[in-house]
Scaffold this motif. Structure first.
Motif: not given
Length: 141
Positions: A31, A96, A98, A100, A103-104
């Motif tokens: 991230y 962030r 979608r 990664d 997620w979420p």
């Protein structure tokens, strides 16, 4: 005199300094996860900052979140000050997407850390050099 918490020193890479805050990059390549730390002694809560510093922290956090959203094409920006593990006041600013790995769900403790390579850090620094203002001073650590 300002001193960075040892846990933050261990887990992050120093990027540079805004007027108030030191900008750190969490050393987890999953991230784009940045941390702002006001360069003030023994501050663990937002309300312990002067009114002027509170406003400056908000300006720097907002500017950074907006810049990172555009730079890293975020689907959502997570901005938070928690301090349950590290009591020194710090603001997480996390890009962030979608796609990664977490997620979420939250990023904390979801997956083993994947440290950045030197080339990845250099690429992030290059991206940030293009978008951060003259008010920002890069550190070359």
């Amino acid at each position: 005199m300002f001193a960075l918490d040892p846990r933050l020193q261990k887990d992050t890479l120093v990027i540079g300094d805004f007027h108030l805050c030191r900008l750190l990059l969490m050393n987890d390549a999953q991230y784009p996860w940045f941390i702002l730390v006001p360069r003030r002694e023994e501050v663990s809560e937002l309300f312990q900052l002067s009114d002027e510093d509170q406003q400056q922290l908000w300006r720097e956090s907002t500017f950074l979140a907006e810049t990172l959203k555009d730079t890293f094409r975020a689907d959502k920006m997570n901005v938070a000050s928690l301090g349950n593990v590290v009591s020194q006041l710090h603001m997480h600013v996390i890009v962030r997407r979608r796609d990664d790995v977490s997620w979420p769900a939250p990023v904390w403790g979801r997956h083993p850390v994947q440290s950045y390579s030197d080339d990845q850090v250099a690429a992030i620094r290059t991206k940030l050099r293009l978008v951060l203002t003259d008010d920002f001073r890069f550190c070359e650590e």
